[in-house]
Write a protein that holds these residues in place. Structure first.
Motif, PDB file in Angstrom:
ATOM      1  N   PHE A  66     -29.333 -37.689 -17.527  1.00 17.90           N
ATOM      2  CA  PHE A  66     -29.819 -36.963 -18.707  1.00 17.90           C
ATOM      3  C   PHE A  66     -30.362 -35.607 -18.280  1.00 17.90           C
ATOM      4  O   PHE A  66     -31.458 -35.509 -17.753  1.00 17.90           O
ATOM      5  CB  PHE A  66     -30.939 -37.736 -19.414  1.00 17.90           C
ATOM      6  N   ASN A  67     -29.571 -34.594 -18.453  1.00 18.56           N
ATOM      7  CA  ASN A  67     -30.051 -33.237 -18.168  1.00 18.56           C
ATOM      8  C   ASN A  67     -29.229 -32.317 -19.041  1.00 18.56           C
ATOM      9  O   ASN A  67     -28.009 -32.271 -18.941  1.00 18.56           O
ATOM     10  CB  ASN A  67     -29.832 -32.902 -16.680  1.00 18.56           C
ATOM     11  N   LEU A 126     -38.437 -30.566 -22.030  1.00 15.63           N
ATOM     12  CA  LEU A 126     -39.124 -31.780 -22.474  1.00 15.63           C
ATOM     13  C   LEU A 126     -39.135 -32.805 -21.348  1.00 15.63           C
ATOM     14  O   LEU A 126     -40.172 -33.389 -21.012  1.00 15.63           O
ATOM     15  CB  LEU A 126     -38.418 -32.335 -23.716  1.00 15.63           C
ATOM     16  N   VAL A 127     -37.953 -33.016 -20.733  1.00  8.32           N
ATOM     17  CA  VAL A 127     -37.838 -33.984 -19.644  1.00  8.32           C
ATOM     18  C   VAL A 127     -38.724 -33.570 -18.471  1.00  8.32           C
ATOM     19  O   VAL A 127     -39.394 -34.398 -17.854  1.00  8.32           O
ATOM     20  CB  VAL A 127     -36.358 -34.126 -19.207  1.00  8.32           C
ATOM     21  N   ASN A 134     -34.228 -34.877  -6.274  1.00 13.88           N
ATOM     22  CA  ASN A 134     -34.482 -34.112  -7.500  1.00 13.88           C
ATOM     23  C   ASN A 134     -35.621 -33.097  -7.353  1.00 13.88           C
ATOM     24  O   ASN A 134     -36.464 -32.964  -8.230  1.00 13.88           O
ATOM     25  CB  ASN A 134     -34.790 -35.063  -8.670  1.00 13.88           C
ATOM     26  N   SER A 173     -39.970 -37.745 -14.598  1.00 10.94           N
ATOM     27  CA  SER A 173     -39.057 -36.645 -14.936  1.00 10.94           C
ATOM     28  C   SER A 173     -37.763 -36.780 -14.140  1.00 10.94           C
ATOM     29  O   SER A 173     -36.669 -36.516 -14.645  1.00 10.94           O
ATOM     30  CB  SER A 173     -39.694 -35.300 -14.622  1.00 10.94           C
ATOM     31  N   SER A 174     -37.914 -37.218 -12.890  1.00  9.59           N
ATOM     32  CA  SER A 174     -36.791 -37.306 -11.973  1.00  9.59           C
ATOM     33  C   SER A 174     -35.787 -38.375 -12.382  1.00  9.59           C
ATOM     34  O   SER A 174     -34.574 -38.209 -12.192  1.00  9.59           O
ATOM     35  CB  SER A 174     -37.360 -37.597 -10.586  1.00  9.59           C
ATOM     36  N   PHE A 209     -34.749 -39.247 -15.220  1.00 11.78           N
ATOM     37  CA  PHE A 209     -33.810 -38.773 -16.250  1.00 11.78           C
ATOM     38  C   PHE A 209     -32.615 -38.093 -15.581  1.00 11.78           C
ATOM     39  O   PHE A 209     -31.471 -38.296 -15.977  1.00 11.78           O
ATOM     40  CB  PHE A 209     -34.496 -37.789 -17.195  1.00 11.78           C
ATOM     41  N   GLN A 210     -32.894 -37.264 -14.587  1.00 12.74           N
ATOM     42  CA  GLN A 210     -31.828 -36.573 -13.860  1.00 12.74           C
ATOM     43  C   GLN A 210     -30.908 -37.585 -13.169  1.00 12.74           C
ATOM     44  O   GLN A 210     -29.691 -37.480 -13.240  1.00 12.74           O
ATOM     45  CB  GLN A 210     -32.458 -35.620 -12.830  1.00 12.74           C
ATOM     46  N   ILE A 223     -42.408 -34.429 -19.357  1.00 15.99           N
ATOM     47  CA  ILE A 223     -42.802 -35.795 -19.735  1.00 15.99           C
ATOM     48  C   ILE A 223     -43.456 -36.527 -18.558  1.00 15.99           C
ATOM     49  O   ILE A 223     -44.423 -37.280 -18.741  1.00 15.99           O
ATOM     50  CB  ILE A 223     -41.600 -36.585 -20.324  1.00 15.99           C
ATOM     51  N   TYR A 236     -32.909 -30.316 -23.870  1.00 18.22           N
ATOM     52  CA  TYR A 236     -34.153 -31.062 -23.657  1.00 18.22           C
ATOM     53  C   TYR A 236     -34.634 -31.014 -22.218  1.00 18.22           C
ATOM     54  O   TYR A 236     -35.444 -31.821 -21.802  1.00 18.22           O
ATOM     55  CB  TYR A 236     -34.011 -32.512 -24.130  1.00 18.22           C
ATOM     56  N   ARG A 237     -34.167 -30.017 -21.452  1.00 17.40           N
ATOM     57  CA  ARG A 237     -34.570 -29.931 -20.040  1.00 17.40           C
ATOM     58  C   ARG A 237     -36.080 -29.741 -19.892  1.00 17.40           C
ATOM     59  O   ARG A 237     -36.716 -30.367 -19.062  1.00 17.40           O
ATOM     60  CB  ARG A 237     -33.821 -28.774 -19.365  1.00 17.40           C
TER      61      ARG A 237
END
Lengths: 258, 221
Positions: free
Chosen positions: B184-185, B192-193, A216, B176-177, B179-180, B196, B189-190
Protein backbone atom coordinates in the motif's frame (compact mmCIF):
# COMPACT_ATOMS: atom_id res chain seq x y z
CA UNK A 1 40.63 25.52 -3.48
CA UNK A 2 42.43 22.79 -1.55
CA UNK A 3 40.91 19.50 -0.44
CA UNK A 4 42.08 16.64 1.75
CA UNK A 5 40.97 13.38 0.12
CA UNK A 6 40.64 10.06 1.92
CA UNK A 7 40.29 7.40 -0.75
CA UNK A 8 39.72 3.64 -0.53
CA UNK A 9 42.69 1.95 -2.20
CA UNK A 10 42.50 -1.75 -2.94
CA UNK A 11 44.90 -3.47 -5.35
CA UNK A 12 42.56 -6.19 -6.55
CA UNK A 13 39.59 -8.35 -5.59
CA UNK A 14 41.65 -10.53 -3.25
CA UNK A 15 43.59 -7.81 -1.44
CA UNK A 16 42.40 -6.01 1.66
CA UNK A 17 42.00 -2.32 1.05
CA UNK A 18 42.46 0.73 3.24
CA UNK A 19 41.74 4.45 3.27
CA UNK A 20 44.67 6.54 2.02
CA UNK A 21 44.94 10.32 2.41
CA UNK A 22 45.84 12.55 -0.54
CA UNK A 23 46.15 16.31 -0.87
CA UNK A 24 44.32 17.89 -3.78
CA UNK A 25 45.91 21.36 -3.88
CA UNK A 26 44.62 22.67 -7.22
CA UNK A 27 40.88 22.19 -7.30
CA UNK A 28 38.86 24.51 -9.51
CA UNK A 29 35.27 24.96 -8.23
CA UNK A 30 34.03 24.61 -11.84
CA UNK A 31 35.44 21.08 -12.14
CA UNK A 32 33.23 18.07 -11.90
CA UNK A 33 34.12 15.59 -9.18
CA UNK A 34 35.55 13.18 -11.76
CA UNK A 35 37.65 15.94 -13.33
CA UNK A 36 39.02 16.67 -9.86
CA UNK A 37 40.00 12.99 -9.58
CA UNK A 38 41.53 13.14 -13.08
CA UNK A 39 43.81 15.96 -11.88
CA UNK A 40 44.74 14.05 -8.72
CA UNK A 41 45.49 10.99 -10.88
CA UNK A 42 47.74 13.01 -13.19
CA UNK A 43 49.78 14.06 -10.17
CA UNK A 44 49.91 10.47 -8.89
CA UNK A 45 51.01 9.19 -12.31
CA UNK A 46 53.67 11.92 -12.45
CA UNK A 47 55.01 10.74 -9.11
CA UNK A 48 55.09 7.15 -10.38
CA UNK A 49 52.20 6.01 -8.16
CA UNK A 50 49.17 4.02 -9.29
CA UNK A 51 46.27 6.32 -10.19
CA UNK A 52 42.96 5.89 -8.36
CA UNK A 53 40.78 3.51 -10.36
CA UNK A 54 37.13 4.55 -10.79
CA UNK A 55 34.33 3.74 -13.21
CA UNK A 56 33.11 6.42 -15.59
CA UNK A 57 31.76 6.62 -19.10
CA UNK A 58 29.33 9.20 -20.45
CA UNK A 59 30.06 11.92 -17.87
CA UNK A 60 26.64 13.40 -18.54
CA UNK A 61 24.65 11.59 -15.89
CA UNK A 62 22.90 8.93 -17.95
CA UNK A 63 25.13 5.85 -18.19
CA UNK A 64 25.19 4.81 -14.54
CA UNK A 65 28.90 3.96 -14.56
CA UNK A 66 30.27 6.37 -11.99
CA UNK A 67 29.83 5.03 -8.53
CA UNK A 68 31.40 6.33 -5.38
CA UNK A 69 30.27 7.14 -1.90
CA UNK A 70 31.34 10.66 -1.00
CA UNK A 71 31.33 11.57 2.69
CA UNK A 72 28.89 8.74 3.35
CA UNK A 73 26.45 9.56 0.56
CA UNK A 74 26.34 7.65 -2.75
CA UNK A 75 26.97 10.10 -5.63
CA UNK A 76 27.74 12.83 -3.10
CA UNK A 77 25.79 15.70 -1.59
CA UNK A 78 23.82 16.99 -4.61
CA UNK A 79 20.31 15.61 -4.92
CA UNK A 80 19.32 13.81 -8.10
CA UNK A 81 22.78 13.76 -9.67
CA UNK A 82 25.47 11.23 -10.47
CA UNK A 83 29.10 11.83 -9.42
CA UNK A 84 30.05 13.05 -12.89
CA UNK A 85 27.45 15.82 -12.60
CA UNK A 86 28.57 16.80 -9.10
CA UNK A 87 30.66 19.96 -9.14
CA UNK A 88 33.41 21.04 -6.79
CA UNK A 89 31.57 24.26 -5.91
CA UNK A 90 29.50 22.12 -3.52
CA UNK A 91 32.62 21.63 -1.39
CA UNK A 92 34.45 24.14 0.78
CA UNK A 93 38.13 25.00 0.80
CA UNK A 94 40.11 22.76 3.12
CA UNK A 95 37.31 20.20 3.46
CA UNK A 96 37.97 16.52 4.20
CA UNK A 97 36.42 14.36 1.50
CA UNK A 98 36.01 10.63 2.07
CA UNK A 99 35.63 8.58 -1.11
CA UNK A 100 34.65 4.91 -0.91
CA UNK A 101 33.32 2.29 -3.32
CA UNK A 102 29.75 0.90 -3.14
CA UNK A 103 29.74 -1.50 -0.19
CA UNK A 104 27.83 -4.72 -0.71
CA UNK A 105 28.64 -8.41 -0.69
CA UNK A 106 26.91 -8.63 -4.07
CA UNK A 107 29.15 -5.85 -5.45
CA UNK A 108 32.71 -7.07 -4.81
CA UNK A 109 35.42 -4.43 -5.15
CA UNK A 110 37.60 -5.09 -8.20
CA UNK A 111 40.05 -2.25 -7.59
CA UNK A 112 39.95 0.98 -5.56
CA UNK A 113 36.52 2.49 -6.33
CA UNK A 114 35.53 0.02 -9.05
CA UNK A 115 33.00 -2.64 -8.09
CA UNK A 116 31.60 -5.58 -10.03
CA UNK A 117 27.93 -4.81 -10.66
CA UNK A 118 27.18 -7.86 -12.82
CA UNK A 119 24.72 -9.02 -10.14
CA UNK A 120 22.37 -6.38 -11.62
CA UNK A 121 22.80 -7.88 -15.09
CA UNK A 122 21.86 -11.30 -13.78
CA UNK A 123 18.72 -9.86 -12.15
CA UNK A 124 17.76 -8.39 -15.54
CA UNK A 125 18.52 -11.72 -17.25
CA UNK A 126 16.17 -13.44 -14.81
CA UNK A 127 13.13 -11.58 -16.17
CA UNK A 128 13.75 -7.94 -17.03
CA UNK A 129 12.67 -8.37 -20.64
CA UNK A 130 9.67 -9.21 -22.79
CA UNK A 131 9.67 -12.19 -25.15
CA UNK A 132 8.55 -11.20 -28.65
CA UNK A 133 8.39 -13.43 -31.68
CA UNK A 134 10.25 -11.92 -34.58
CA UNK A 135 8.36 -10.65 -37.60
CA UNK A 136 7.42 -7.34 -39.06
CA UNK A 137 7.02 -4.54 -36.56
CA UNK A 138 3.51 -3.77 -35.35
CA UNK A 139 1.73 -0.62 -36.26
CA UNK A 140 2.71 1.99 -33.69
CA UNK A 141 -0.76 2.52 -32.24
CA UNK A 142 -1.89 -1.11 -32.19
CA UNK A 143 -1.55 -1.27 -28.45
CA UNK A 144 -3.10 1.76 -26.81
CA UNK A 145 -1.26 2.86 -23.65
CA UNK A 146 -2.80 5.48 -21.39
CA UNK A 147 -0.62 8.58 -21.08
CA UNK A 148 -0.53 8.28 -17.28
CA UNK A 149 0.66 4.66 -17.51
CA UNK A 150 3.28 5.52 -20.11
CA UNK A 151 4.58 8.33 -17.89
CA UNK A 152 4.59 6.14 -14.80
CA UNK A 153 6.43 3.42 -16.68
CA UNK A 154 8.98 5.96 -17.89
CA UNK A 155 9.55 7.11 -14.30
CA UNK A 156 10.63 3.56 -13.49
CA UNK A 157 12.54 3.11 -16.74
CA UNK A 158 14.65 6.14 -15.83
CA UNK A 159 16.74 3.76 -13.65
CA UNK A 160 20.31 3.73 -14.97
CA UNK A 161 21.34 0.74 -12.86
CA UNK A 162 24.12 2.61 -11.08
CA UNK A 163 23.59 0.79 -7.79
CA UNK A 164 23.41 3.87 -5.54
CA UNK A 165 20.26 2.39 -3.97
CA UNK A 166 22.26 -0.64 -2.84
CA UNK A 167 25.12 1.55 -1.64
CA UNK A 168 22.82 3.80 0.40
CA UNK A 169 20.79 1.01 1.99
CA UNK A 170 22.02 -0.12 5.39
CA UNK A 171 21.10 -3.64 4.30
CA UNK A 172 22.65 -3.40 0.82
CA UNK A 173 19.21 -4.21 -0.58
CA UNK A 174 18.58 -3.97 -4.31
CA UNK A 175 14.84 -3.50 -3.95
CA UNK A 176 14.61 -0.10 -5.62
CA UNK A 177 16.55 -1.36 -8.64
CA UNK A 178 14.55 -4.59 -8.97
CA UNK A 179 11.30 -2.69 -8.38
CA UNK A 180 12.08 -0.17 -11.12
CA UNK A 181 12.89 -2.92 -13.61
CA UNK A 182 9.83 -5.00 -12.68
CA UNK A 183 7.52 -1.99 -12.75
CA UNK A 184 8.57 -0.39 -15.99
CA UNK A 185 7.55 -3.49 -17.92
CA UNK A 186 4.65 -4.35 -15.61
CA UNK A 187 2.98 -1.02 -16.35
CA UNK A 188 2.86 -1.61 -20.11
CA UNK A 189 0.66 -3.99 -22.09
CA UNK A 190 3.69 -5.71 -23.63
CA UNK A 191 4.88 -6.65 -20.16
CA UNK A 192 1.66 -8.36 -19.04
CA UNK A 193 2.10 -11.96 -20.33
CA UNK A 194 5.27 -12.48 -18.28
CA UNK A 195 4.42 -10.15 -15.42
CA UNK A 196 4.03 -12.79 -12.71
CA UNK A 197 6.96 -14.90 -13.78
CA UNK A 198 9.09 -11.75 -14.05
CA UNK A 199 8.32 -10.65 -10.49
CA UNK A 200 9.06 -14.09 -9.03
CA UNK A 201 12.22 -14.74 -11.02
CA UNK A 202 13.77 -11.32 -10.57
CA UNK A 203 13.15 -11.34 -6.81
CA UNK A 204 14.54 -14.89 -6.63
CA UNK A 205 17.70 -13.81 -8.46
CA UNK A 206 18.01 -10.68 -6.29
CA UNK A 207 17.93 -12.84 -3.15
CA UNK A 208 20.36 -15.34 -4.68
CA UNK A 209 22.90 -12.61 -5.35
CA UNK A 210 23.13 -11.86 -1.63
CA UNK A 211 21.47 -8.45 -1.50
CA UNK A 212 19.80 -7.61 1.82
CA UNK A 213 16.16 -6.99 2.69
CA UNK A 214 14.30 -3.70 2.66
CA UNK A 215 13.78 -1.95 6.02
CA UNK A 216 11.61 0.79 4.49
CA UNK A 217 13.98 3.59 5.48
CA UNK A 218 13.89 5.04 1.96
CA UNK A 219 17.58 6.01 1.90
CA UNK A 220 17.60 4.62 -1.65
CA UNK A 221 15.02 7.11 -2.88
CA UNK A 222 16.96 9.94 -1.21
CA UNK A 223 20.17 9.20 -3.14
CA UNK A 224 18.81 7.87 -6.45
CA UNK A 225 20.22 10.11 -9.20
CA UNK A 226 17.01 9.54 -11.17
CA UNK A 227 14.83 10.13 -8.07
CA UNK A 228 12.95 6.88 -8.53
CA UNK A 229 10.10 6.58 -6.03
CA UNK A 230 9.91 3.86 -3.37
CA UNK A 231 6.29 3.58 -4.49
CA UNK A 232 7.71 1.15 -7.05
CA UNK A 233 8.95 -1.09 -4.23
CA UNK A 234 5.38 -1.31 -2.93
CA UNK A 235 4.29 -2.15 -6.49
CA UNK A 236 6.93 -4.90 -6.68
CA UNK A 237 5.75 -6.25 -3.32
CA UNK A 238 2.18 -6.37 -4.68
CA UNK A 239 3.28 -8.07 -7.88
CA UNK A 240 5.50 -10.56 -6.08
CA UNK A 241 3.07 -11.45 -3.30
CA UNK A 242 0.01 -11.69 -5.54
CA UNK A 243 1.95 -13.82 -8.04
CA UNK A 244 3.32 -16.07 -5.30
CA UNK A 245 0.13 -16.51 -3.32
CA UNK A 246 -2.75 -16.10 -5.77
CA UNK A 247 -1.42 -17.56 -9.00
CA UNK A 248 -0.05 -20.87 -10.22
CA UNK A 249 3.16 -19.22 -11.34
CA UNK A 250 6.19 -20.53 -9.44
CA UNK A 251 8.86 -18.98 -11.60
CA UNK A 252 11.04 -20.45 -14.27
CA UNK A 253 13.12 -23.47 -13.33
CA UNK A 254 14.82 -23.86 -16.68
CA UNK A 255 17.47 -21.28 -15.86
CA UNK A 256 20.62 -22.68 -14.30
CA UNK A 257 21.49 -21.06 -11.02
CA UNK A 258 25.25 -21.37 -11.07
CA UNK B 1 3.80 -26.64 -1.02
CA UNK B 2 6.98 -25.63 -2.82
CA UNK B 3 5.46 -22.22 -3.44
CA UNK B 4 4.99 -21.62 0.28
CA UNK B 5 8.60 -22.46 1.07
CA UNK B 6 9.79 -20.34 -1.84
CA UNK B 7 7.68 -17.39 -0.70
CA UNK B 8 8.60 -17.51 2.98
CA UNK B 9 12.28 -18.01 2.12
CA UNK B 10 12.26 -14.92 -0.10
CA UNK B 11 13.10 -11.42 1.08
CA UNK B 12 9.64 -10.04 0.31
CA UNK B 13 7.86 -13.10 1.75
CA UNK B 14 9.86 -12.84 4.98
CA UNK B 15 8.96 -9.18 5.26
CA UNK B 16 5.30 -10.06 4.66
CA UNK B 17 5.37 -12.39 7.68
CA UNK B 18 6.98 -9.76 9.92
CA UNK B 19 4.40 -7.20 8.71
CA UNK B 20 1.31 -9.38 9.14
CA UNK B 21 2.33 -10.74 12.55
CA UNK B 22 3.25 -7.21 13.62
CA UNK B 23 -0.17 -5.97 12.53
CA UNK B 24 -1.87 -8.73 14.51
CA UNK B 25 0.11 -7.78 17.61
CA UNK B 26 -0.75 -4.09 17.14
CA UNK B 27 -4.41 -5.16 17.20
CA UNK B 28 -3.78 -7.00 20.46
CA UNK B 29 -1.95 -4.03 21.98
CA UNK B 30 -4.83 -1.67 21.14
CA UNK B 31 -7.33 -4.07 22.72
CA UNK B 32 -5.02 -4.50 25.73
CA UNK B 33 -4.85 -0.73 26.27
CA UNK B 34 -8.62 -0.27 26.04
CA UNK B 35 -8.99 -2.96 28.72
CA UNK B 36 -6.30 -1.40 30.90
CA UNK B 37 -7.90 2.03 30.81
CA UNK B 38 -10.85 0.56 32.74
CA UNK B 39 -8.61 0.94 35.79
CA UNK B 40 -9.66 4.60 35.81
CA UNK B 41 -13.26 3.39 36.28
CA UNK B 42 -12.32 1.98 39.70
CA UNK B 43 -11.66 -1.51 41.11
CA UNK B 44 -15.09 -2.84 40.17
CA UNK B 45 -14.73 -1.97 36.45
CA UNK B 46 -11.28 -3.40 35.85
CA UNK B 47 -11.67 -6.45 38.09
CA UNK B 48 -14.90 -7.57 36.48
CA UNK B 49 -13.28 -7.06 33.06
CA UNK B 50 -10.41 -9.34 34.15
CA UNK B 51 -12.87 -11.90 35.42
CA UNK B 52 -14.78 -11.74 32.12
CA UNK B 53 -11.56 -12.39 30.20
CA UNK B 54 -10.68 -15.40 32.35
CA UNK B 55 -14.16 -16.82 31.84
CA UNK B 56 -13.68 -16.91 28.08
CA UNK B 57 -12.14 -20.33 28.73
CA UNK B 58 -11.12 -22.10 25.54
CA UNK B 59 -11.37 -18.86 23.57
CA UNK B 60 -8.75 -17.31 25.86
CA UNK B 61 -6.38 -20.15 25.02
CA UNK B 62 -7.00 -19.66 21.31
CA UNK B 63 -6.01 -16.02 21.75
CA UNK B 64 -2.98 -16.89 23.87
CA UNK B 65 -1.67 -19.52 21.46
CA UNK B 66 -2.38 -17.20 18.54
CA UNK B 67 -0.36 -14.43 20.17
CA UNK B 68 2.48 -16.78 20.99
CA UNK B 69 2.61 -17.95 17.36
CA UNK B 70 2.48 -14.36 16.09
CA UNK B 71 5.23 -13.20 18.43
CA UNK B 72 7.44 -16.19 17.63
CA UNK B 73 7.07 -15.77 13.86
CA UNK B 74 7.66 -12.02 14.16
CA UNK B 75 10.86 -12.51 16.16
CA UNK B 76 12.22 -15.46 14.16
CA UNK B 77 11.70 -13.79 10.79
CA UNK B 78 12.91 -10.39 11.96
CA UNK B 79 16.15 -11.95 13.22
CA UNK B 80 16.52 -14.05 10.07
CA UNK B 81 16.12 -10.95 7.86
CA UNK B 82 18.47 -9.00 10.08
CA UNK B 83 21.22 -11.62 9.86
CA UNK B 84 20.88 -11.64 6.07
CA UNK B 85 21.10 -7.83 6.09
CA UNK B 86 24.31 -7.92 8.09
CA UNK B 87 25.80 -10.54 5.79
CA UNK B 88 24.94 -8.37 2.77
CA UNK B 89 27.49 -5.73 3.84
CA UNK B 90 30.66 -7.41 5.12
CA UNK B 91 32.75 -4.21 4.91
CA UNK B 92 31.27 -1.15 6.62
CA UNK B 93 31.69 2.40 5.33
CA UNK B 94 34.38 4.53 6.97
CA UNK B 95 31.91 7.44 6.83
CA UNK B 96 28.13 6.92 6.67
CA UNK B 97 25.64 9.74 6.44
CA UNK B 98 21.92 9.05 6.73
CA UNK B 99 19.73 11.25 4.58
CA UNK B 100 16.24 10.14 5.50
CA UNK B 101 16.18 7.11 7.81
CA UNK B 102 14.37 8.01 11.03
CA UNK B 103 15.81 7.31 14.48
CA UNK B 104 12.99 4.82 15.05
CA UNK B 105 13.76 2.91 11.85
CA UNK B 106 17.43 2.64 12.76
CA UNK B 107 16.72 1.25 16.21
CA UNK B 108 14.11 -1.40 15.31
CA UNK B 109 16.31 -4.33 16.33
CA UNK B 110 17.24 -2.73 19.66
CA UNK B 111 13.71 -1.60 20.53
CA UNK B 112 12.41 -5.02 19.43
CA UNK B 113 14.82 -6.93 21.66
CA UNK B 114 14.16 -4.56 24.57
CA UNK B 115 10.41 -5.15 24.13
CA UNK B 116 10.97 -8.92 24.15
CA UNK B 117 12.76 -8.54 27.49
CA UNK B 118 9.96 -6.31 28.75
CA UNK B 119 7.24 -8.78 27.69
CA UNK B 120 8.97 -11.64 29.51
CA UNK B 121 9.20 -9.52 32.65
CA UNK B 122 5.61 -8.32 32.25
CA UNK B 123 4.34 -11.91 32.01
CA UNK B 124 6.36 -12.95 35.08
CA UNK B 125 5.15 -9.86 36.89
CA UNK B 126 1.40 -9.67 36.23
CA UNK B 127 0.43 -12.99 34.62
CA UNK B 128 2.47 -15.44 36.72
CA UNK B 129 2.92 -13.03 39.66
CA UNK B 130 6.33 -14.56 40.21
CA UNK B 131 8.23 -11.38 41.02
CA UNK B 132 6.88 -10.65 44.50
CA UNK B 133 5.05 -12.64 47.21
CA UNK B 134 2.86 -9.60 47.85
CA UNK B 135 1.23 -9.92 44.41
CA UNK B 136 0.99 -13.70 44.60
CA UNK B 137 -1.02 -13.34 47.81
CA UNK B 138 -3.73 -11.21 46.14
CA UNK B 139 -7.06 -12.64 45.04
CA UNK B 140 -7.20 -13.96 41.46
CA UNK B 141 -9.34 -11.12 40.13
CA UNK B 142 -7.94 -8.26 42.23
CA UNK B 143 -6.24 -6.67 39.24
CA UNK B 144 -6.78 -3.18 40.58
CA UNK B 145 -4.85 -3.82 43.78
CA UNK B 146 -2.13 -5.59 41.83
CA UNK B 147 -1.64 -2.56 39.57
CA UNK B 148 -1.62 -0.08 42.45
CA UNK B 149 0.76 -2.10 44.64
CA UNK B 150 3.18 -2.57 41.74
CA UNK B 151 3.28 0.94 40.41
CA UNK B 152 3.67 2.52 43.84
CA UNK B 153 7.26 1.32 43.46
CA UNK B 154 8.97 4.02 41.36
CA UNK B 155 11.40 1.51 39.83
CA UNK B 156 8.63 -0.71 38.45
CA UNK B 157 6.55 2.26 37.29
CA UNK B 158 9.62 3.77 35.60
CA UNK B 159 10.44 0.49 33.88
CA UNK B 160 6.91 0.25 32.49
CA UNK B 161 6.86 3.87 31.32
CA UNK B 162 10.23 3.58 29.56
CA UNK B 163 9.16 0.29 27.96
CA UNK B 164 5.95 1.85 26.67
CA UNK B 165 7.91 4.65 25.01
CA UNK B 166 10.12 2.01 23.39
CA UNK B 167 6.93 0.35 22.17
CA UNK B 168 5.82 3.68 20.74
CA UNK B 169 9.15 4.14 19.00
CA UNK B 170 9.03 0.59 17.57
CA UNK B 171 5.50 1.08 16.26
CA UNK B 172 6.12 4.58 14.91
CA UNK B 173 8.29 2.98 12.22
CA UNK B 174 6.72 -0.48 12.18
CA UNK B 175 3.12 0.51 11.56
CA UNK B 176 3.86 2.95 8.72
CA UNK B 177 6.36 0.49 7.30
CA UNK B 178 4.01 -2.47 7.14
CA UNK B 179 1.78 -0.64 4.66
CA UNK B 180 4.73 -0.38 2.27
CA UNK B 181 5.61 -4.05 2.74
CA UNK B 182 2.03 -5.08 2.01
CA UNK B 183 2.14 -2.94 -1.12
CA UNK B 184 0.00 0.00 0.00
CA UNK B 185 1.79 3.09 -1.22
CA UNK B 186 0.11 5.68 -3.35
CA UNK B 187 0.55 9.46 -3.59
CA UNK B 188 -3.11 9.78 -2.56
CA UNK B 189 -2.52 8.42 0.93
CA UNK B 190 1.27 8.40 1.31
CA UNK B 191 1.24 11.18 3.92
CA UNK B 192 -1.55 9.52 5.88
CA UNK B 193 0.32 6.21 5.95
CA UNK B 194 3.51 8.00 6.97
CA UNK B 195 1.88 9.68 9.94
CA UNK B 196 -0.27 6.79 11.17
CA UNK B 197 2.75 5.01 12.74
CA UNK B 198 4.05 7.97 14.77
CA UNK B 199 0.47 8.92 15.72
CA UNK B 200 -0.38 5.43 16.97
CA UNK B 201 3.02 5.12 18.66
CA UNK B 202 2.57 8.31 20.67
CA UNK B 203 -1.06 7.48 21.48
CA UNK B 204 -0.23 4.00 22.78
CA UNK B 205 2.84 5.17 24.71
CA UNK B 206 0.83 7.91 26.43
CA UNK B 207 -2.18 5.67 27.02
CA UNK B 208 -0.21 2.85 28.64
CA UNK B 209 2.06 5.19 30.62
CA UNK B 210 -0.91 7.06 32.05
CA UNK B 211 -1.61 4.13 34.42
CA UNK B 212 1.78 3.82 36.18
CA UNK B 213 2.01 7.64 36.15
CA UNK B 214 -1.42 7.97 37.78
CA UNK B 215 -0.47 5.48 40.51
CA UNK B 216 2.90 7.15 41.04
CA UNK B 217 1.24 10.55 41.51
CA UNK B 218 -1.37 9.12 43.84
CA UNK B 219 -4.36 9.56 41.51
CA UNK B 220 -5.09 5.83 41.73
CA UNK B 221 -4.76 4.18 45.12
Amino acid sequence: MKLKLHVWRQKDRQSTGRMVAYDAPNVNPEMSFLEMLDVVNEDLTGKGEDPIAFDHDCREGICGSCSMVINGVPHGPSKGTTVCQLHMRHFTDGQDVHIEPWRAKAFPVLQDLVVDRSAFDRIIQAGGFISVNSGSAQDANNLPVAKADADHSMDAAACIGCGACVAACKNSAAMLFAAAKISHLGLLPQGQPERRRRAINMVKQMDLEGFGNCSNQYECEAVCPKEISVGFIARMNRDYLSSSIFSKETGSTSKSED
Amino acid sequence: MGWLRQTTDSSIGGKLIVAVTGLAMVGFVVAHLSGNLLVFGGPQAVNSYAEGLRKLGALLWVARIGLLVMATLHIVFAIKLNLANRAARPQAYAVKTYRRASFASRSMLLTGLALLGYILFHLAHFTFRATSPELAALGEYDVYQMIVLSFQQPLIAGLYIVSMFLLGLHLSHGVSSLFQTLGFNHPKYRNLVGSIGPFLGVLLALGFSSIPAAVLFGLLK
